[in-house]
Design an enzyme around this catalytic site. Sequence first.
Site, PDB file in Angstrom:
ATOM      1  CB  SER A   1      -0.970   0.022   1.181  1.00 46.78           C
ATOM      2  OG  SER A   1      -0.281   0.207   2.392  1.00 46.78           O
TER       3      SER A   1
ATOM      4  CE  LYS B   1      -3.205   1.745   4.707  1.00 46.20           C
ATOM      5  NZ  LYS B   1      -2.901   0.900   3.589  1.00 46.20           N
TER       6      LYS B   1
END
Length: 166
Positions: A40, A83
Amino acid sequence: MLRGVLGKAFRLAGYTIQYGCIAHCAFEYVGGVVMCSGPSMEPTIQNSDIVFAENLSRHFYGIQRGDIVIAKSPSDPKSSICKRVIGLEGDKILADNPPDIFKSRNYVPTGHVWLEGDNLENSTDSRCYGPVPYGLIRGRIFFKIWPFSDFGFLRDSPNGHRFSDD
């Protein structure tokens, strides 16, 4: 003789507890080494990269847009996510949710942040589970340790245009 052995055993136990407490405080409040997994955050952080995460920023509300953070997953509290912070509380975010063909505007409520992976095509993030409570943030990643070829401070987001839509 028994007194000497017991004395050494108690001193050893005392040192172990003392240094254990120091290590716990260092890892909880200062920071530590983390191995990131998953695609990610590519290309910024690759699968199995080792990074340093500092925890002081979260305690002093020093998290800013563009920072990469480690947080408890809102969908699975036993796992952590890595993230990038796209929006802070009060920000308006223009998000293109993966299952939707239309872009939607989301507001980040008080006490929350909006997190997205750098690899937008392959990231489960706030576009799926919404704003993340600030209390779930564990630390801020800013330095890559491994592989040595990428040793140093992390680069800016390849999706710089994704930051808050004013």
